[in-house]
Scaffold this active site. Structure first.
Site, mmCIF file in Angstrom:
data_model
loop_
_atom_site.group_PDB
_atom_site.id
_atom_site.type_symbol
_atom_site.label_atom_id
_atom_site.label_comp_id
_atom_site.label_asym_id
_atom_site.label_seq_id
_atom_site.Cartn_x
_atom_site.Cartn_y
_atom_site.Cartn_z
ATOM 1 N N HIS A 1 4.044 -2.961 -2.203
ATOM 2 C CA HIS A 1 3.476 -4.033 -3.047
ATOM 3 C C HIS A 1 2.234 -3.574 -3.827
ATOM 4 O O HIS A 1 1.774 -4.271 -4.718
ATOM 5 C CB HIS A 1 3.184 -5.299 -2.215
ATOM 6 C CG HIS A 1 2.013 -5.205 -1.292
ATOM 7 N ND1 HIS A 1 1.492 -6.306 -0.644
ATOM 8 C CD2 HIS A 1 1.238 -4.149 -0.903
ATOM 9 C CE1 HIS A 1 0.461 -5.938 0.096
ATOM 10 N NE2 HIS A 1 0.295 -4.648 -0.035
ATOM 11 N N PHE B 1 1.152 10.741 -0.240
ATOM 12 C CA PHE B 1 2.593 10.444 -0.147
ATOM 13 C C PHE B 1 3.330 10.586 -1.483
ATOM 14 O O PHE B 1 4.553 10.579 -1.505
ATOM 15 C CB PHE B 1 2.894 9.132 0.583
ATOM 16 C CG PHE B 1 2.269 7.844 0.092
ATOM 17 C CD1 PHE B 1 2.182 7.516 -1.242
ATOM 18 C CD2 PHE B 1 1.817 6.909 1.031
ATOM 19 C CE1 PHE B 1 1.647 6.311 -1.672
ATOM 20 C CE2 PHE B 1 1.264 5.689 0.622
ATOM 21 C CZ PHE B 1 1.176 5.397 -0.738
ATOM 22 N N GLY C 1 -2.221 13.469 4.070
ATOM 23 C CA GLY C 1 -1.621 14.005 2.853
ATOM 24 C C GLY C 1 -1.523 12.921 1.794
ATOM 25 O O GLY C 1 -2.014 11.806 1.999
HETATM 26 C C1 LIG Z 1 -2.216 -1.844 1.879
HETATM 27 S S1 LIG Z 1 -2.514 -0.487 2.923
HETATM 28 C C2 LIG Z 1 -1.337 -0.722 4.236
HETATM 29 C C3 LIG Z 1 -1.727 -0.050 5.511
HETATM 30 C C4 LIG Z 1 -0.784 -0.298 6.692
HETATM 31 N N1 LIG Z 1 0.567 0.113 6.396
HETATM 32 C C5 LIG Z 1 -0.838 -1.745 7.101
HETATM 33 O O1 LIG Z 1 0.073 -2.512 6.756
HETATM 34 O O2 LIG Z 1 -1.808 -2.136 7.762
HETATM 35 C C6 LIG Z 1 -1.832 0.867 2.032
HETATM 36 C C7 LIG Z 1 -2.042 2.200 2.723
HETATM 37 O O3 LIG Z 1 -1.515 3.232 1.867
HETATM 38 C C8 LIG Z 1 -2.405 4.336 1.932
HETATM 39 N N2 LIG Z 1 -2.241 5.150 0.732
HETATM 40 C C9 LIG Z 1 -2.491 4.781 -0.552
HETATM 41 N N3 LIG Z 1 -2.217 5.787 -1.399
HETATM 42 C C10 LIG Z 1 -1.781 6.834 -0.625
HETATM 43 C C11 LIG Z 1 -1.341 8.133 -0.923
HETATM 44 N N4 LIG Z 1 -1.278 8.583 -2.198
HETATM 45 N N5 LIG Z 1 -0.960 8.945 0.094
HETATM 46 C C12 LIG Z 1 -1.022 8.491 1.390
HETATM 47 N N6 LIG Z 1 -1.425 7.237 1.728
HETATM 48 C C13 LIG Z 1 -1.808 6.421 0.729
HETATM 49 C C14 LIG Z 1 -3.776 3.695 2.014
HETATM 50 O O4 LIG Z 1 -4.770 4.580 2.483
HETATM 51 C C15 LIG Z 1 -3.508 2.523 2.964
HETATM 52 O O5 LIG Z 1 -3.703 2.881 4.299
#
Ligand SMILES: C[S@@+](CC[C@H](N)C(=O)[O-])C[C@H]1O[C@@H](n2cnc3c(N)ncnc32)[C@H](O)[C@@H]1O
Length: 355
Positions: A261, A243, A241
Site C-alpha cells: 500500500h 527490497f 537490504g
Molecule cells: C508500512 S511499514 C510495514 C512494516 C511491517 N510489515 C508491519 O506491517 O508492521 C513498511 C516497511 O517497509 C520497509 N521498507 C521500505 N522500503 C524498503 C526497501 N527499499 N527495502 C527494504 N525495506 C523497505 C520499511 O522500513 C518498513 O519497515
C-alpha cells in the site's frame, strides 16, 4: 464519526448542522487522545489505581485547570471514569490499550499518529490538488520518498517501528491464523520492520524458520532493545537490504504486510516479480492489507475507514489501499495464479497467493 441516530425532536436541518460540526471537530477528539497519552495521564492513573486532578497535574507537570478539562473530555470519550469522590480511573479501553507496558498497548501508535500523519493530514487539500505526498510542508523534509521522511531521525525511525509493532499485539494472531501456514517451513517477512509479526508467526508455527528482511538501519534497530532483550536469542533471523535492489532470500512463503500500500502499481509489480524469482516454482505469498471495497459497492460500514486509510496513503506515500481484485491482478502478474482472501477481525485482510 457522527452518530447516525436521529435525536428526539431533531429537525433534518438541526441534524445536518450537528453532523457537520461533529465532522469538523473530529481532529479535537484525536488531539485529546494524543495529548493524554503524551502527558502520561493513563500511566499516572495506572500507577495508583485512581488519582485526583491535583495529583495528575503535579505528576504530568501540567496546569490543574486545563488538566481537569482534559480528564473530563477523556471521561466523555470512554477512556476514564470518575468516581463518587471525584478521582479518575482508567476504563478497560485505557487500561488495555493506552497504559505503557500493557500487552496490547497502542501508545506509540498514538504518539506516531500525533506527529507525522497528523501533520501530513494538515496538507490534505494540497496533496489532493498536487497528487503527491506533502512531507516538505508537513515535516520539513522535501522528499516524495515516504521512508526518507518517516525515518528523518533516529528517534522518528524508532517511534515508527514501535508504533507499527504494536498493531500486531492485537491483530497478529488474526492475520496469521486466517490460513494454515504450517506447510510453509521457510518464511521471509519482506519489509517486516521490527519483526513483531514474524515473531508471532514463529510462535504460532513452531516448525517455521523465519527471516525478517528490511532496510539495514531498521534491521540494526530491530536487533537491539527495546525490540530484543539482551542475552535472549531472537526467535527469527534478520537480514538487511533494499527490497527493490538486493537479492532476496529463498523462502517457501513471503509475507508482505502493509508494504504494497506504500507503492505505485509499477513499484509493486517490480517487487512482486523479484519475490517470485527469489522463491521459485512452489513459493507462496501472504499479503496483509486493509482492503478497499469493490468498485461500485454501495456505501457500507467499511467504506469510509478504507477511504480514509487510502487518503492517508495519499498524504504520506506513493501508494493507496487497493481492492481484492487489484491485489489478485498484481499477484497474478507476478506468476501467482491462485488467490484466496480472508477478512479477519480488525482492519486487515489476509490474502494468500500461490503458483
Ligand atoms: C508500512 S511499514 C510495514 C512494516 C511491517 N510489515 C508491519 O506491517 O508492521 C513498511 C516497511 O517497509 C520497509 N521498507 C521500505 N522500503 C524498503 C526497501 N527499499 N527495502 C527494504 N525495506 C523497505 C520499511 O522500513 C518498513 O519497515
Amino acid at each position: 464519526m457522527a452518530s447516525e441516530e436521529w435525536r428526539e425532536d431533531e429537525t433534518p436541518e438541526d441534524r445536518d448542522f450537528r453532523v457537520l460540526m461533529e465532522y469538523a471537530h473530529g481532529f479535537m477528539v484525536s488531539q485529546v487522545v494524543f495529548s493524554a497519552c503524551d502527558l502520561g495521564v493513563f500511566d499516572v492513573i495506572a500507577a495508583s489505581g485512581t488519582a485526583d486532578v491535583g495529583a495528575i497535574a503535579r505528576a504530568t507537570g501540567s496546569s490543574p485547570c486545563h488538566t481537569r478539562l482534559l480528564l473530563e473530555a477523556c471521561v466523555e470519550l470512554g477512556m476514564l471514569r470518575v468516581g463518587p469522590d471525584g478521582t479518575f480511573a482508567n476504563t478497560r479501553l485505557a487500561s488495555s490499550l493506552l497504559v505503557a507496558g500493557s500487552p496490547r498497548c497502542q501508545r506509540h501508535m498514538m504518539l506516531y499518529l500525533a506527529g507525522t500523519p497528523y501533520r501530513c493530514w494538515g496538507q490534505l487539500g494540497r496533496a489532493v490538488r498536487e497528487g503527491r505526498s506533502q512531507y516538505g510542508r508537513a515535516v520539513g523534509v522535501d522528499t516524495e520518498e515516504p521512508f526518507a521522511a518517516i525515518y528523518r531521525s533516529e528517534p522518528e525511525r524508532l517511534l515508527f517501528m514501535r508504533a507499527l509493532q504494536e498493531t500486531w499485539s492485537v491483530c497478529g494472531g488474526h492475520v496469521l491464523t486466517a490460513f494454515d501456514l504450517s506447510p510453509f517451513r521457510v518464511v521471509c517477512d519482506v519489509g517486516g520492520g521490527s519483526g513483531a509479526l514474524a515473531c508471532e508467526l514463529a510462535r504460532l508455527y513452531p516448525g517455521s524458520d523465519v527471516t525478517v528482511f528490511d532496510t539495514p538501519e531498521v534491521i540494526a534497530a530491530a536487533q537491539a532493545p527495546p525490540f530484543q532483550s539482551p542475552g535472549i536469542e531472537p526467535v527469527v533471523h534478520f537480514l538487511g537490504g533494499d527490497f527493490f535492489r538486493s537479492r532476496l532470500p529463498a523462502a517457501d512463503l513471503y509475507i508482505l504486510a502493509r508494504v504494497l500500500h506504500d507503492w505505485t502499481d509499477e513499484a509493486c509489480a517490480g517487487l512482486l516479480g523479484r519475490i517470485s524469482m527469489a522463491g521459485g516454482a512452489g513459493t507462496a505469498l501472504l499479503l496483509v492489507e486493509a482492503l478497499m471495497p469493490p468498485e461500485g459497492d454501495p456505501a457500507g460500514p467499511v467504506r469510509l475507514p478504507a477511504l480514509l486509510l487510502s487518503l492517508n496513503m495519499a498524504v504520506q506515500t506513493r501508494g493507496r489501499e487497493r481492492t481484492e481484485a487489484e491485489y489478485q491482478a498484481l499477484t497474478a502478474g507476478a506468476g501467482f495464479s491462485h488467490f484466496r482472501v480472508v477478512r479477519t477481525r480488525g482492519p486487515y485482510a489476509t490474502m494468500l497467493a500461490w503458483k
